[in-house]
Design a protein around this motif. Structure first.
Motif, PDB file in Angstrom:
ATOM      1  N   ASN A 141       0.826  -1.210   0.000  1.00 38.16           N
ATOM      2  CA  ASN A 141       0.000   0.000   0.000  1.00 38.16           C
ATOM      3  C   ASN A 141       0.862   1.263   0.000  1.00 38.16           C
ATOM      4  OD1 ASN A 141       0.581   0.973   2.747  1.00 38.16           O
ATOM      5  ND2 ASN A 141      -0.545  -0.846   3.434  1.00 38.16           N
ATOM      6  N   PHE A 142       0.218   2.397  -0.169  1.00 39.55           N
ATOM      7  CA  PHE A 142       0.934   3.674  -0.174  1.00 39.55           C
ATOM      8  C   PHE A 142       0.650   4.477   1.093  1.00 39.55           C
ATOM      9  CE2 PHE A 142       3.258   4.454  -4.116  1.00 39.55           C
ATOM     10  CZ  PHE A 142       2.935   3.304  -4.817  1.00 39.55           C
ATOM     11  N   LEU A 143       0.120   3.785   2.128  1.00 41.97           N
ATOM     12  CA  LEU A 143      -0.171   4.487   3.385  1.00 41.97           C
ATOM     13  C   LEU A 143       1.129   4.789   4.119  1.00 41.97           C
ATOM     14  CD1 LEU A 143      -3.192   2.304   4.548  1.00 41.97           C
ATOM     15  CD2 LEU A 143      -3.244   4.522   3.384  1.00 41.97           C
ATOM     16  N   GLU A 144       1.049   5.789   4.988  1.00 43.44           N
ATOM     17  CA  GLU A 144       2.246   6.213   5.712  1.00 43.44           C
ATOM     18  C   GLU A 144       2.817   5.057   6.539  1.00 43.44           C
ATOM     19  OE1 GLU A 144       1.561   9.696   8.085  1.00 43.44           O
ATOM     20  OE2 GLU A 144       3.706  10.093   8.241  1.00 43.44           O
ATOM     21  N   VAL A 145       4.145   4.974   6.589  1.00 42.83           N
ATOM     22  CA  VAL A 145       4.789   3.859   7.295  1.00 42.83           C
ATOM     23  C   VAL A 145       4.648   3.989   8.817  1.00 42.83           C
ATOM     24  CG1 VAL A 145       7.002   2.728   7.737  1.00 42.83           C
ATOM     25  CG2 VAL A 145       6.299   3.221   5.393  1.00 42.83           C
ATOM     26  N   PRO A 146       5.049   5.119   9.437  1.00 44.40           N
ATOM     27  CA  PRO A 146       4.835   5.229  10.887  1.00 44.40           C
ATOM     28  C   PRO A 146       3.375   5.568  11.193  1.00 44.40           C
ATOM     29  CG  PRO A 146       6.501   6.796  10.081  1.00 44.40           C
ATOM     30  CD  PRO A 146       5.765   6.271   8.902  1.00 44.40           C
ATOM     31  N   HIS A 147       2.854   5.015  12.283  1.00 43.68           N
ATOM     32  CA  HIS A 147       1.480   5.340  12.689  1.00 43.68           C
ATOM     33  C   HIS A 147       1.422   6.641  13.469  1.00 43.68           C
ATOM     34  CE1 HIS A 147      -0.104   1.626  11.219  1.00 43.68           C
ATOM     35  NE2 HIS A 147       0.651   0.886  12.017  1.00 43.68           N
ATOM     36  N   GLY A 148       2.564   7.092  13.956  1.00 38.83           N
ATOM     37  CA  GLY A 148       2.576   8.296  14.794  1.00 38.83           C
ATOM     38  C   GLY A 148       2.415   7.930  16.258  1.00 38.83           C
ATOM     39  N   TYR A 149       2.998   8.753  17.141  1.00 37.58           N
ATOM     40  CA  TYR A 149       2.881   8.511  18.572  1.00 37.58           C
ATOM     41  C   TYR A 149       1.449   8.722  19.058  1.00 37.58           C
ATOM     42  CZ  TYR A 149       7.939   8.468  19.744  1.00 37.58           C
ATOM     43  OH  TYR A 149       9.258   8.158  19.880  1.00 37.58           O
ATOM     44  N   THR A 150       1.048   7.923  20.039  1.00 36.94           N
ATOM     45  CA  THR A 150      -0.176   8.237  20.781  1.00 36.94           C
ATOM     46  C   THR A 150       0.183   9.344  21.774  1.00 36.94           C
ATOM     47  OG1 THR A 150       0.395   6.667  22.509  1.00 36.94           O
ATOM     48  CG2 THR A 150      -0.941   5.830  20.675  1.00 36.94           C
ATOM     49  N   ILE A 151      -0.828   9.906  22.433  1.00 40.31           N
ATOM     50  CA  ILE A 151      -0.556  10.953  23.427  1.00 40.31           C
ATOM     51  C   ILE A 151       0.371  10.416  24.520  1.00 40.31           C
ATOM     52  CG2 ILE A 151      -1.630  12.303  25.297  1.00 40.31           C
ATOM     53  CD1 ILE A 151      -3.927  12.905  23.385  1.00 40.31           C
ATOM     54  N   ALA A 152       0.073   9.186  24.990  1.00 39.59           N
ATOM     55  CA  ALA A 152       0.891   8.613  26.065  1.00 39.59           C
ATOM     56  C   ALA A 152       2.336   8.409  25.614  1.00 39.59           C
ATOM     57  CB  ALA A 152       0.286   7.279  26.513  1.00 39.59           C
ATOM     58  N   GLN A 153       2.501   7.907  24.396  1.00 40.89           N
ATOM     59  CA  GLN A 153       3.860   7.685  23.880  1.00 40.89           C
ATOM     60  C   GLN A 153       4.604   9.011  23.723  1.00 40.89           C
ATOM     61  OE1 GLN A 153       2.546   5.543  20.414  1.00 40.89           O
ATOM     62  NE2 GLN A 153       3.234   3.560  21.193  1.00 40.89           N
ATOM     63  N   ALA A 154       3.885  10.012  23.222  1.00 39.77           N
ATOM     64  CA  ALA A 154       4.522  11.318  23.017  1.00 39.77           C
ATOM     65  C   ALA A 154       4.972  11.895  24.353  1.00 39.77           C
ATOM     66  CB  ALA A 154       3.548  12.269  22.324  1.00 39.77           C
ATOM     67  N   GLN A 155       4.120  11.764  25.366  1.00 41.26           N
ATOM     68  CA  GLN A 155       4.481  12.328  26.671  1.00 41.26           C
ATOM     69  C   GLN A 155       5.642  11.560  27.293  1.00 41.26           C
ATOM     70  OE1 GLN A 155       0.345  12.862  28.335  1.00 41.26           O
ATOM     71  NE2 GLN A 155       1.213  14.891  28.669  1.00 41.26           N
ATOM     72  N   GLU A 156       5.635  10.247  27.093  1.00 39.82           N
ATOM     73  CA  GLU A 156       6.733   9.431  27.602  1.00 39.82           C
ATOM     74  C   GLU A 156       8.047   9.843  26.936  1.00 39.82           C
ATOM     75  OE1 GLU A 156       6.014   5.202  27.129  1.00 39.82           O
ATOM     76  OE2 GLU A 156       8.081   4.747  27.700  1.00 39.82           O
ATOM     77  N   GLU A 157       7.981  10.119  25.638  1.00 38.58           N
ATOM     78  CA  GLU A 157       9.184  10.540  24.919  1.00 38.58           C
ATOM     79  C   GLU A 157       9.579  11.966  25.330  1.00 38.58           C
ATOM     80  OE1 GLU A 157      11.253   8.823  23.173  1.00 38.58           O
ATOM     81  OE2 GLU A 157      12.518  10.512  22.571  1.00 38.58           O
ATOM     82  N   ALA A 158       8.570  12.819  25.517  1.00 38.13           N
ATOM     83  CA  ALA A 158       8.846  14.234  25.808  1.00 38.13           C
ATOM     84  C   ALA A 158       9.604  14.404  27.125  1.00 38.13           C
ATOM     85  CB  ALA A 158       7.536  15.029  25.841  1.00 38.13           C
ATOM     86  N   VAL A 159       9.325  13.529  28.107  1.00 41.23           N
ATOM     87  CA  VAL A 159      10.025  13.690  29.386  1.00 41.23           C
ATOM     88  C   VAL A 159      11.494  13.259  29.293  1.00 41.23           C
ATOM     89  CG1 VAL A 159       7.958  13.536  30.825  1.00 41.23           C
ATOM     90  CG2 VAL A 159       9.236  11.450  30.289  1.00 41.23           C
ATOM     91  N   ARG A 160      11.865  12.645  28.192  1.00 44.50           N
ATOM     92  CA  ARG A 160      13.284  12.297  28.012  1.00 44.50           C
ATOM     93  C   ARG A 160      14.126  13.556  27.770  1.00 44.50           C
ATOM     94  NH1 ARG A 160      14.763   9.368  23.697  1.00 44.50           N
ATOM     95  NH2 ARG A 160      16.636   8.673  24.788  1.00 44.50           N
TER      96      ARG A 160
END
Lengths: 282, 465
Positions: free
Chosen positions: B22-41
């Protein structure tokens, strides 16, 4: 982008008068436009057959042979094109060449009209040779007649004018006299090739207008590339006019066949669509 | 403060086996929880080197801190202070060579996933449906024409609109976005996201005129009679060829043509969209930059059984982003390294059949500092191919220079500018992006657009050239 007039010129041959004040301001003989019929359509190039600065209109003449030209033919007065861009390509070099021969074959006859007008305006002594398979395909004869000093017509079946190909009268003319300043030819690739082959030995300047497949039409994709002498040129920005004695016509003919299979597939789809539309209106 | 985890929160992606269909985007993108977990790094450096590393000066710790705190509105506001196209940058910037390269956290493991967080916050705003407009200065009464609707033109327009100038973009194609629309495939940058960013620029009051080829329908001088200044951002669109035998056989494409057919014209949906492209079974891409990776991954999605990168140097010199190479490998791309095409062979109808190559070995370093590839004499061999895509680079588009004889251009047709202001030698005319620098990244074009916008603003306010 609105279609103001629609006229059937011959079987499968249609003329549109299109409102486009900006393109009309700038269009020069030999230049072309690219259009899309709808959002899912392809971009195809068509020669600007005429333009009127005062009225802000341009004319295109097209043969309904492929998917997009057939679809274009289903549009009517008041419809708008999805996109229209131009004027593209370099203009034909116009000056007083003295005696000239202009040849048009098939839908190429529509494409020589603006050049004939300009050459006449520049004071050239013009002989025009029109060719077609049969008389119905020799179009726009009256308009051409007005712009030319001498007119010769050939048809493959002899239904109009001389029987045979345009190269027969061309051969006679250049045998009688070699002082032609220009031979200008637009038509199917085999015709342009034959004409260029004939004039080469007489060293008569010969310009052909090529109809390569294009996508963007602005020099970006390279789909329309063609070998001119030893150089790679883009028809969209370096042409569409080239020195006929330098064009690799065989390569051009091959490249024009790239999407033949896709085209067949697309035409099937179009026929189905038209059938469905008819059923729905019934 | 607790020590940050040494690893980035992994990005959920489409399975390689699925995504090649398919031609859909490869990454699904972070969820809010994942983004916040990454942001505190992010350790919120006082003097953040990442900001220095960002071509468009994003306040990186600032926007990340708001994500960590859950104030997403404030985060996107902070982002848009300096970057009008975060959804694009988050996806296509080479962060590993810019902000993330100098990230302090990287000294203890992996850098903060700045690009992933940038894409997250841009997508969060789009999903929220409430797009906040930045402060726009009162109208200056000045008009600016922007030539080219790609990254440079979009970035310049956004900035100029914020400065209070009336902006109109002239784009040659029927669709906005330039290389974002015709070049970068949907699996890396979906067209919807480009449309979204273009709509944002429109919402700042920027007018858009598509299907308008400056140089043909109007010259720069004609634009100058209607506008107070002109910005040229027409990109590097003139494809290079190797000038070897057989390059015009049927089946040989430039990357520009191949990608334009598939991305802009959506040939992958044929016949729903009617533009065709040859579906090769054995496809070779010449070159190993990001465009080559885009083309080879496109070929796989178009059904190629074998899709190869053919590159004359070794893996070490491959110029594409690591992430692209990684994705290409996962999708089954074959790398033919130290291989130089020298000639194409076709059947009697002019259809490509084989590619003749030479084996290469690495010699002494050349001017670029990379070891020079040297052909091994007599090592000729043939590879069966039915589609070849030439992805070896582009020159600046020549249309403007040709129709503006008094504008100064360099040897390669690039418009010469003052780097600090974007000024060309022609009064009231500015330029930036690939048309000036030669082919470079999306974000460097955006940076050039922003610099020129400041140059234009100063010129319009002071009248001084």
């Amino acid at each position: 982008m609105k279609i103001l007039e629609k006229k059937k010129i011959a079987k499968d041959l249609t003329k549109f008068l299109i409102s486009s004040p900006l393109i009309a301001q700038k269009a020069l003989p030999g230049q072309f436009i690219m259009l899309m019929v709808n959002e899912v359509g392809e971009r195809i190039p068509l020669t600007i057959a005429a333009s009127d600065k005062d009225k802000g209109t341009i004319s295109i003449i097209f043969q309904e042979v492929g998917y997009t030209t057939k679809l274009l033919g289903t549009l009517g007065v008041g419809d708008s094109l999805y996109s229209l861009v131009g004027p593209l390509g370099r203009a034909t070099e116009i000056k007083n060449y003295g005696k000239v021969i202009v040849l048009g074959g098939g839908v190429g006859i529509a494409e020589i009209l603006p050049v004939l007008r300009a050459l006449k305006g520049a004071g050239c002594d013009i002989t025009t040779i029109l060719g077609g398979r049969t008389k119905e395909l020799v179009i726009l004869v009256d308009q051409v007649k007005e712009l030319t000093n001498q007119l010769i017509i050939t048809t493959n079946d002899g239904s109009l004018g001389e029987e045979g190909l345009v190269t027969a009268p061309l051969g006679r003319l250049i045998k009688e006299s070699q002082d032609y300043g220009l031979v200008f030819c637009v038509g199917p690739v085999p015709m342009m090739k034959a004409v260029s082959d004939l004039t080469r030995s007489h060293k008569i300047k010969t310009t052909v207008c090529l109809n390569s497949i294009m996508v963007d039409g602005t020099g970006m994709c390279g789909c329309c590339r063609v070998t001119i002498g030893k150089e790679n040129k883009f028809t969209c920005v370096d042409g569409p006019d080239f020195d006929g004695h330098l064009v690799d016509f065989d390569e051009l003919m091959n490249r024009q066949r790239i999407f033949n299979e896709h085209e067949k597939h697309a035409l099937c789809k179009l026929d189905e669509q038209i059938k469905k539309d008819k059923e729905n209106t019934n | 403060m607790p020590k940050p985890s040494p690893k980035q929160v992994p990005m959920p992606t489409q399975d390689p086996k699925e995504r090649v269909k398919n031609f859909l985007e490869v990454p699904h993108g972070y969820t809010i929880a994942q983004a916040q977990e990454e942001a505190v790094r992010c350790i919120q450096c006082k003097n953040p080197p990442c900001v220095e590393g960002c071509p468009v000066d994003i306040n990186i710790p600032g926007f990340i801190d708001f994500i960590a705190k859950g104030d997403f509105k404030a985060s996107i506001r902070k982002m848009k202070e300096t970057n009008a196209l975060p959804a694009v940058c988050g996806r296509v910037c080479p962060q590993e060579d810019q902000c993330q390269k100098v990230c302090v956290v990287a000294k203890m493991g992996e850098s903060v996933g700045i690009g992933k967080l940038e894409a997250f916050i841009a997508d969060w705003e789009a999903k929220s449906g409430e797009i906040e407009l930045p402060e726009i200065k009162p109208s200056s009464g000045k008009k600016v024409a922007v030539v080219g609707g790609g990254p440079a033109g979009l970035a310049a327009s956004g900035q100029l609109a914020k400065f209070g100038h009336k902006v109109k973009i002239f784009e040659a194609l029927h669709k906005m976005g330039g290389v974002l629309s015709y070049g970068i495939p949907e699996f890396r940058l979906p067209n919807d996201i480009v449309d979204r960013e273009v709509n944002y620029i429109k919402s700042l009051g920027v007018e858009i005129q598509t299907s308008f080829v400056v140089g043909k329908i109007k010259t720069i001088d004609e634009l100058l009679s209607e506008y107070d200044a002109v910005f040229i951002g027409t990109g590097a669109g003139l494809p290079w060829f190797m000038n070897i035998e057989g390059e015009n056989y049927n089946g040989v494409y430039t990357a520009n043509e191949y990608l334009t057919r598939v991305n802009l014209m959506k040939a992958y949906t044929f016949p729903n969209h009617i533009t065709p492209v040859t579906k090769g079974k054995r496809v070779a891409i010449i070159g190993a930059g990001n465009t080559a990776m885009d083309a080879v991954r496109t070929a796989i999605r178009m059904g190629a059984k074998v899709a190869s990168i053919v590159y004359r140097r070794s893996l070490k010199e491959v110029p594409a982003r690591l992430e692209e190479i990684h994705h290409a490998r996962q999708e089954g791309v074959d790398f033919k390294l130290l291989t130089l095409p020298i000639k194409y062979h076709a059947d009697s109808q002019g259809w490509l059949k084989e590619m003749e190559c030479l084996k290469m070995e690495l010699g002494e370093p050349d001017a670029s500092g990379r070891r020079r590839p040297v052909p091994i004499e007599g090592s000729n061999f043939r590879i069966p191919v039915d589609v070849v895509v030439i992805a070896i680079g582009n020159n600046p588009n020549p249309l403007i220079a040709e129709s503006t004889p008094d504008i100064k251009v360099g040897k390669k047709g690039n418009i010469i500018i003052d780097e600090a202001t974007g000024k060309t030698n022609k009064k009231s005319v500015f330029a930036g992006g690939d048309i000036a620098s030669g082919a470079d990244t999306v974000v460097s074009a955006m940076r050039a657009g922003k610099i020129a916008a400041r140059g234009i603003d100063e010129y319009l306010r002071t009248g001084l050239w």
